[in-house]
Write an enzyme that holds these catalytic residues in place. Structure first.
Site, PDB file in Angstrom:
ATOM      1  N   LYS A 163      -3.759 -57.170  40.741  1.00  0.00           N
ATOM      2  CA  LYS A 163      -2.500 -57.094  40.008  1.00  0.00           C
ATOM      3  C   LYS A 163      -2.390 -58.302  39.077  1.00  0.00           C
ATOM      4  O   LYS A 163      -2.624 -59.435  39.476  1.00  0.00           O
ATOM      5  CB  LYS A 163      -1.327 -57.072  40.988  1.00  0.00           C
ATOM      6  CG  LYS A 163       0.000 -56.647  40.378  1.00  0.00           C
ATOM      7  CD  LYS A 163       1.033 -56.314  41.431  1.00  0.00           C
ATOM      8  CE  LYS A 163       2.316 -55.787  40.802  1.00  0.00           C
ATOM      9  NZ  LYS A 163       3.307 -55.380  41.801  1.00  0.00           N
TER      10      LYS A 163
ATOM     11  N   GLU B 181      12.344 -45.656  52.528  1.00  0.00           N
ATOM     12  CA  GLU B 181      13.795 -45.743  52.652  1.00  0.00           C
ATOM     13  C   GLU B 181      14.338 -44.958  53.846  1.00  0.00           C
ATOM     14  O   GLU B 181      15.248 -45.415  54.546  1.00  0.00           O
ATOM     15  CB  GLU B 181      14.456 -45.264  51.354  1.00  0.00           C
ATOM     16  CG  GLU B 181      14.263 -46.188  50.178  1.00  0.00           C
ATOM     17  CD  GLU B 181      12.910 -46.041  49.494  1.00  0.00           C
ATOM     18  OE1 GLU B 181      12.591 -46.859  48.606  1.00  0.00           O
ATOM     19  OE2 GLU B 181      12.163 -45.089  49.838  1.00  0.00           O
TER      20      GLU B 181
ATOM     21  N   ARG C 289      16.786 -41.092  48.738  1.00  0.00           N
ATOM     22  CA  ARG C 289      15.643 -40.637  49.524  1.00  0.00           C
ATOM     23  C   ARG C 289      15.942 -40.659  51.015  1.00  0.00           C
ATOM     24  O   ARG C 289      15.154 -40.135  51.811  1.00  0.00           O
ATOM     25  CB  ARG C 289      14.433 -41.520  49.214  1.00  0.00           C
ATOM     26  CG  ARG C 289      13.995 -41.446  47.754  1.00  0.00           C
ATOM     27  CD  ARG C 289      13.301 -42.719  47.282  1.00  0.00           C
ATOM     28  NE  ARG C 289      12.069 -42.994  47.975  1.00  0.00           N
ATOM     29  CZ  ARG C 289      10.853 -42.713  47.499  1.00  0.00           C
ATOM     30  NH1 ARG C 289      10.725 -42.135  46.333  1.00  0.00           N
ATOM     31  NH2 ARG C 289       9.777 -43.017  48.182  1.00  0.00           N
TER      32      ARG C 289
END
Length: 661
Positions: free
Chosen positions: A289, A377, A405
């Site tokens: 990343k 979630e 969600r």
């Protein structure tokens, strides 16, 4: 002799077709230019930097090998897809990234035919891509390829595993690219992350297995109908040799890798080898990343979305904050630490956003009482419910848009059991540049019908602290607090916390001509509008409702008896929110009133700054003032004229509500 200037390749690429016309040997230069272009633009126009820098070579390889847009690339977590946007005809438009009326920060099919599917919430790529691949099979278009690119923490989401579980059931040729960068927004957590970091697979074995498979097919010793049994045998053989079972092959998905995600030529070679293989397969790609920009490589969390920065020195350009209001998320995080210091039962839970929601303060102070569960979630809510069931007091912090969600878990696992749990919805309302996938505008409307919930929103930082304290003391069940992204209203925000009586609002201003009912920080915008109207001689009352549920019926009776003109203001969808609650109450109690609802209209709202979006939705100070003025200026007989057609149908006038459109 003069020097020959190197050709700038990126300027000649207006579509993936242009990219595919280049020889492989020039693609490293394309990658270097693409990476630098992303850095150049984002240094001045903030966006999600780290993830897209890490997928540059992968993006180039995918568009080089696959015939997009006829072939489909489904991006999971749109943070990875900036290079994709630039290569698919949006190079110049990339300068407008996340700006009002500019291009979105996430893939969106309405923006480009190259954006195969929406990507704003994590973990949906495998399911969506599987559906596309099965559709191509049913439509006799099996030669069209579908690729799902998942990563940047999204493999912790349960939906990804539901997709994996079904990938081997239905006929498809899906290719899953696992972009494994060891990171989500914050450091990835959980067993799956450790597995992805340590997984080992023999490259030589993969090649041998595929060669043997092709030879057996040519000899008609195996068929596609029997491929799954052969695959399971091969998986067992490899597990015996490597002493490690492969998670993905446990789903009967062929696994390849891991491979270097920054070697573009090797990626192209591998993709060409496996793209036409029958059945679902997964290529495990290891990336870094922030690749190519040293500060982003060294601090992936900080450089996920760094804001403006100096592209030469790597120094972030942070706004100077002198005597400015505190951020709501920091008020939450610091207040949570205070509560945890008072009571060891207080714990914190977040799905992969400890820095964003400032639960990192609790993690530092009480590391054993703070839980980052990854991008999950639904699990975050039910895990919190389990903690509450055994006597702890969890503060579960989820961004409002992502809470959608976990809707079933809020109903089934929390509300139904009347558990003492404080659900804190950060980033509620219009959030700005992240746009439609991230606006937290549905929570009030979707949570209001759930029995047993208490739903509140603070006017300012002091109220946020008081509501957290109230939720901590709540004994009647789950307590929901929603608050926006960004700075609050006050420079001095620390108070001696006290309980705000449940279901009780407050009158902020007296008035005679109309009443404004607001909930949450948007009430400050309404207060400014009322101040403006006062200079023009108008008298408008203002009530801060604080609670949507239970709503303050004493205030509503007062307003219904004193005012024929009512304005409601909320930073959420007007369908089903505070305005709807007020209209329902007035109708059921026989008050003849004109109600004007101000909030997010019944459509998906684009990206832009919060101020721009307030203007777009008619929620800024000037727009609120104009709407109040228009309502006050209505002749007294206007309400009667609204009622006349209904009166002729034998409706009682006292039972009607007239909505000013």
């Amino acid at each position: 002799m003069g020097t020959c200037k190197q050709e700038y390749l990126l300027e000649s690429i207006n579509s993936p077709a242009d990219l595919r016309n280049l020889p492989v040997m020039q693609l490293e230069q394309v990658c270097a230019e693409l990476r630098q272009y992303i850095v150049n633009v984002l240094s001045e126009n903030p966006g999600h930097l780290g993830a897209s820098l890490g997928t540059v070579e992968l993006t180039v390889a995918l568009h080089y090998v696959f015939d997009t847009p006829d072939d489909r690339i489904v991006w999971d977590v749109g943070h990875q897809a900036y290079g994709h946007k630039i290569l698919t005809g949006r190079r110049e438009a990339f300068q407008t990234l996340r700006k009002f009326k500019g291009i979105s920060g996430f893939p969106n099919p309405s923006e480009s035919e190259y954006d195969a599917f929406i990507a704003g919430h994590a973990s949906n790529s495998i399911s969506a891509a599987l559906g596309m691949s099965v559709a191509f099979q049913l439509e006799d278009q099996a030669d069209r390829h579908v690729v799902a690119v998942i990563g940047d923490g999204a493999m912790t989401g349960g939906l990804a595993y539901e997709g994996l579980n079904n990938a081997s059931i239905n006929p498809n040729n899906l290719l899953i690219i696992l972009n494994d960068n060891d990171m989500a927004i914050d450091q990835s957590v959980g067993g799956i992350n450790q597995y992805l970091v340590s997984i080992t697979t023999s490259h030589a074995y993969n090649k041998l297995r595929y060669d043997v498979y092709k030879q057996l097919r040519r000899m008609n010793l195996i068929s596609e109908n029997r491929r799954e049994n052969i695959l399971r045998f091969n998986n067992s053989l490899k597990a015996l040799i490597s002493r490690q079972h492969n998670l993905f092959e446990g789903f009967s998905i062929r696994y390849f890798g891991p491979v270097d995600g920054h070697d573009v030529a090797n990626l192209i070679e591998k993709l060409n080898v496996i793209k036409d293989m029958q059945g679902p397969k997964l290529l495990h790609v290891k990336t870094t990343k922030g690749k190519g920009f040293k500060p982003a490589e060294e601090s992936a969390t900080e450089w996920h979305a760094p804001g403006r920065f100096n592209k030469e020195t790597g120094e972030r350009i942070l706004p100077k904050r002198i005597n400015e209001p505190q951020f709501y998320q920091d008020v939450f995080g610091l207040t949570l630490v205070e509560l945890a210091e008072k009571d060891e039962r207080v714990v914190g839970v977040t799905p992969a956003m400890p820095t964003g929601c400032s639960m990192n303060f609790l993690m530092k102070a009480f590391p054993k009482r703070a839980f980052d569960v990854g991008i999950a979630e639904g699990h975050a809510v039910t895990f919190s419910a389990g903690l509450a069931k055994e006597g702890l007091i969890p503060f579960c912090n989820i961004y409002s848009s992502f809470m959608q969600r976990a809707y079933d878990q809020v109903i089934h696992d929390v509300a139904l059991q009347k558990l003492h749990l404080v659900l804190c919805l950060d980033r509620a309302g219009l959030v700005g540049e992240d746009g439609a996938t991230h606006h937290g505008v549905f929570d009030l409307a979707c949570l209001r019908p759930i029995p047993g919930l208490t739903i509140a929103s603070p006017l300012n930082e002091l109220d946020l602290r008081n509501l957290m304290y109230t939720g901590y003391h709540a004994s009647s069940g789950p307590f929901v607090i929603r608050y926006p992204r960004g700075k609050g209203e006050l420079t001095h925000w620390q108070n001696e916390m006290h309980v705000l009586p449940t279901g009780k609002g407050r009158k902020l201003r007296e008035g005679t001509q109309a009443a404004v009912l607001s909930i949450g920080p948007i009430g400050n915008e309404a207060a400014k509008a009322i101040d403006l109207l006062e200079t023009e001689g108008l008298s408008v009352a203002h009530y801060d409702m604080i609670y949507l549920k239970p709503v303050d019926e004493e205030i509503l009776h007062e307003v219904g008896q004193r005012f024929s003109r009512i304005v409601t203001v909320e930073n959420g969808v007007i369908t089903g929110g505070l305005g709807s609650a007020v209209m329902e109450f007035m109708s059921e109690n026989g008050y003849a009133t004109c109600v004007k609802r101000i909030g997010v209209p019944d459509r998906f709202i684009e990206h832009g700054s919060v101020r721009e979006l307030y203007r777009l939705c008619g929620m800024n100070m000037d727009a609120i003032a104009e709407k109040i003025k228009a309502l006050v200026s209505l002749p007294d007989n206007r309400a009667t004229s609204f009622r006349e057609p209904l009166i002729q149908r034998n409706f009682a006038p006292s039972s009607l509500i007239n909505v000013l459109l």
